[in-house]
Each structure stands twice: as structure tokens, then as C-alpha cells.
Design a protein around this motif. Sequence first.
Motif, short mmCIF file in Angstrom:
data_model
loop_
_atom_site.label_atom_id
_atom_site.label_comp_id
_atom_site.label_asym_id
_atom_site.label_seq_id
_atom_site.Cartn_x
_atom_site.Cartn_y
_atom_site.Cartn_z
N ALA A 98 36.89 29.84 53.77
CA ALA A 98 38.07 29.86 53.91
C ALA A 98 39.35 29.33 53.16
CB ALA A 98 38.61 29.83 55.31
N ASP A 99 38.85 28.04 52.72
CA ASP A 99 39.52 27.10 51.68
C ASP A 99 39.43 27.43 50.35
OD1 ASP A 99 40.87 25.96 54.03
OD2 ASP A 99 39.66 24.24 54.10
N VAL A 100 38.35 28.29 49.98
CA VAL A 100 37.92 28.69 48.80
C VAL A 100 37.43 27.24 48.25
CG1 VAL A 100 38.19 30.25 46.71
CG2 VAL A 100 39.41 30.51 48.68
N ASP A 101 36.66 26.38 48.70
CA ASP A 101 36.35 24.99 48.35
C ASP A 101 34.99 25.18 47.97
OD1 ASP A 101 35.79 22.43 48.18
OD2 ASP A 101 36.72 21.88 49.72
N CYS A 103 38.92 31.93 36.88
CA CYS A 103 39.67 31.08 37.64
C CYS A 103 38.70 30.10 38.71
CB CYS A 103 40.32 31.84 38.53
SG CYS A 103 41.62 32.96 37.83
N GLU A 104 38.91 28.88 38.55
CA GLU A 104 37.84 28.03 39.34
C GLU A 104 37.76 28.25 40.85
OE1 GLU A 104 38.32 23.82 38.76
OE2 GLU A 104 38.05 24.00 36.55
N ASP A 105 39.05 28.73 41.53
CA ASP A 105 38.76 28.99 42.78
C ASP A 105 38.47 30.53 43.29
OD1 ASP A 105 41.45 30.25 41.98
OD2 ASP A 105 42.53 29.28 43.57
N THR A 106 37.75 30.97 42.43
CA THR A 106 37.05 32.35 42.64
C THR A 106 35.73 32.25 42.33
OG1 THR A 106 37.55 33.49 40.61
CG2 THR A 106 39.11 33.58 42.33
N CYS A 107 35.03 33.44 42.40
CA CYS A 107 33.45 33.36 41.69
C CYS A 107 33.64 34.73 40.95
CB CYS A 107 32.23 33.66 43.07
SG CYS A 107 32.40 35.32 43.70
N THR A 108 32.57 34.96 40.00
CA THR A 108 32.24 36.13 39.11
C THR A 108 31.86 37.42 39.99
OG1 THR A 108 30.29 35.66 38.79
CG2 THR A 108 31.88 34.68 37.31
N CYS A 118 39.40 38.23 45.32
CA CYS A 118 38.71 37.24 46.02
C CYS A 118 39.47 37.19 47.51
CB CYS A 118 38.81 35.60 45.83
SG CYS A 118 38.04 34.76 47.19
N PRO A 119 38.95 38.00 48.47
CA PRO A 119 39.71 38.01 50.02
C PRO A 119 40.23 36.87 50.48
CG PRO A 119 37.32 38.60 50.16
CD PRO A 119 37.47 38.51 48.65
N MET A 120 39.27 35.61 50.24
CA MET A 120 39.71 34.40 51.06
C MET A 120 40.80 33.84 50.30
SD MET A 120 37.18 33.91 53.31
CE MET A 120 35.73 33.76 53.76
#
Length: 434
Positions: free
Chosen positions: A377-380, A405-410, A416-418
Amino acid sequence: MSFTTQMDAAKKGIITKEMRIVAGKENISPVNLRDLVASGKVVIPANRNHTNLMPIGVGEKLRTKVNVNLGVSKDCYNIELELDKAKKAIALKTDAIMDLSCYGKTREFRRKLLDISPVMIGTVPMYDVVGMLDKDLKDITVDEFFSVIERHAEDGVDFMTIHCGMNRATAARVKRNKRLTNIVSRGGSILFAWMELNNQENPFYEYYDRLLAICEKYDITLSLGDACRPGSIHDSTDAAQMEELITLGELTRHAWQQNVQVIIEGPGHIALNEIAANILLEKKLCHGAPFYVLGPLVTDIAPGYDHITSAIGGAIAAANGADFLCYVTPAEHLRLPNLDDMKEGIIASRLAAHAADIAKGIPGARDWDNQMSTARADVDFKRMIDLAIDPEKARKYREESIPECEDTCTMCGKMCPMKNMKKILNGEQLVLAD
């Protein structure tokens, strides 16, 4: 007050240091744990000669445990490699290791394994009989069988698989009721052959009290082996398996009278729809003794993927009350597992055990999942990787595909919904277009 075994202590109202350690790990009171040990529903395998052991409990109301099999064979005789496997298995948080060595200097390996292992160690002494005695199977005497048991006990083995329930009545039932895969238990098949060659009763059934005396002397937990476990879903829950299980239940009660702790071993290969019934039967017929299952494998078509078929069966079995899962690797039915196979098997079995603990409502089982969900949920991503059951693999996957963007994935990127839900709920603007 003195005592001989963990069960003897529990019956006398004594809370041993091993019980206190296990209770602390399991979020259960020492008094409740003591009562479960006294009733036979929990075992704490702890040979008094295994001096570096960190005790672990197996049974009712406790976390589902996982065992790893390893050991040397004639075709793959490499003691150092097997010791490396043991060290890796301990690092991967296995709860037990079974040494299934069947060739060469088994005692040398067993002693080295016990020296390095803080987790409980099990063996199948029958595997060691032919090699250690260097005799034809037919010529081995009852006294020689027991000499091997005594040697394993002296070395510090915490639990032993002995196929005591394969008596002549059960052997006759096997012959009368044709199976697709006959007897697939290695130890059980050796014992069956000895009985047939000598026209004698199973020595571990006939002289069961002699075996119990050794177990009581060293406080060895007796893992009553299932010689008639099914080796195919075709053979599961058949007459031979059920007759042996009834016998194991009778042997369990007799062992408890001698203050010997008991585990019951179970299938094997078994269809999904039969798993719950098998667990129920074991718990009823064996009076609530902890149940140790190999898998079970729920289909026979998956060489190379049997860690998956095993994890499916193991999760269902444990959710229905099985207490101890023996891991299965991708190499099952094909070859001796290597380090990578072992890791895959351990992770699969640990996942099955953890999923079952959630279903069983084991205290604290969901905490790990809730921590992971919070990190997501914190995209950590760093926290997610640290919490993963296999951080090494999770980190490798993340590093192989770096997002913009580092706080997403490919996979999701800016969608990214979170990440986006947090922004929207915080009243922030959301920009998805490039």
C-alpha cells in the motif's frame, strides 16, 4: 523430580526448558503446551545427545512445520555437498532435516550433520542396515537390526522413522489387493522383503517394546512410518493403507504408555478430494498424534514440478489438521536434488505451511501478510523485498526490470493502483498521460 522423556515430564506436571522455549516461539502458554505433550498431541523431538538443538514442537495448535530430506547415495556420494545443503536448508528456515543416507560412511555424515544442526534431525535406520552391516538382507538378524537403531540413537538423532506397522497381516493384505505401484516406501519395501525372505514377523512389530526402550532411554520421538503409503493416486486410501493406519494407532497408545513421543507418517500420493478424509482418519485412529505427510502429491503427471503438486496437497492437508510437511523438490522421482532443487522445495513447502496456518487461525500467522500488504500500500519496494519469503529471488526480479519511476514496477508504471489511490485519497492531482 526426575523424568525420562518430554512426555514423562509433562505427565508429571513438569515444564521442561524445551517446553518453555517452544511455548515462547508458538504464542502458547507453557502450561497448555505441557498438557498437549502429556496427551501426545504435541511432540518435542529432543534426543538428549543432540547438545546444540534448539527445540521445536510439532502438533496441535502449533505452527505447521517443514522437513527437508537429504543424504548421500552410491551414485551421488558427496558428504560436503550434502552438508552444504543442510546449511542452506537451515538458512532457509527449515524446521527439521532427515538424513536419508543409504551408502558409505553414513555415521561420519550423520555426526557432522548433528554437529552443525540446531534443528531436529531424523533418520530412517533401515536405510543404513545393509550398508553398515555389509550383509545380504536375508542374513541380517533381529539383534543386528536393533544394533543400527542403537547407533543412531547414541549419535543424537531426535526422531526416527521405523515401519512398525508393516506386520504379516498387513503384508498379506498388500499381496491380496493388487496395487498399481505396490510398496513405494524404501524402508517399507526392504522390511517387506526381509519378512518374505525369512518367513518371519516384522522385528520392529514383534519386539516393539525393545524399540520403545531405546526411544525412552534417549528421548527419541518415534515416527511411525507408513510402509503402505500410496505411490500413486490410484492406490490412495486402499485397504493396505487403512489396515496399517489402524495398527499404527494401536502402537501409538502402547508407546505413550512407555512415555515415548509419537508422530504418524502419512501419504504420499492422494487425490485432492481424499485429503481431508485421510487427515480425519489419522486423527481419529491415532488418537490425535501429530501427522507428518509427504506432500501429499495430488497428481502423478508432474515430474519436474512435483514441488508444486506437493505444495497444493500440503496446504490442503495442513489446513485440515496435518502438523508436519515433508518437502518435495522438482527432482522428485527423477534424481537426487541439488541445491537449487532443495531451495525450490523448501520455499514451496513453507508457503503451503504458512497458507495452512492462516486457515487454521494459528496466532500471529497473518501478521507477516499484513506487514507485506502495508508495504504494498505504501509502494515500498525495499520493504516488500525484505519481507518476501525469498528476498533473493524477489530482489533479482526487481533488478532485472527497472521502471521509469522508482515507486512503480514495469507492469503498471504510472497506472499503479496503489500509488494512484493514495494520491486521489489525499486530494492530489493524477497525471497518467505522458
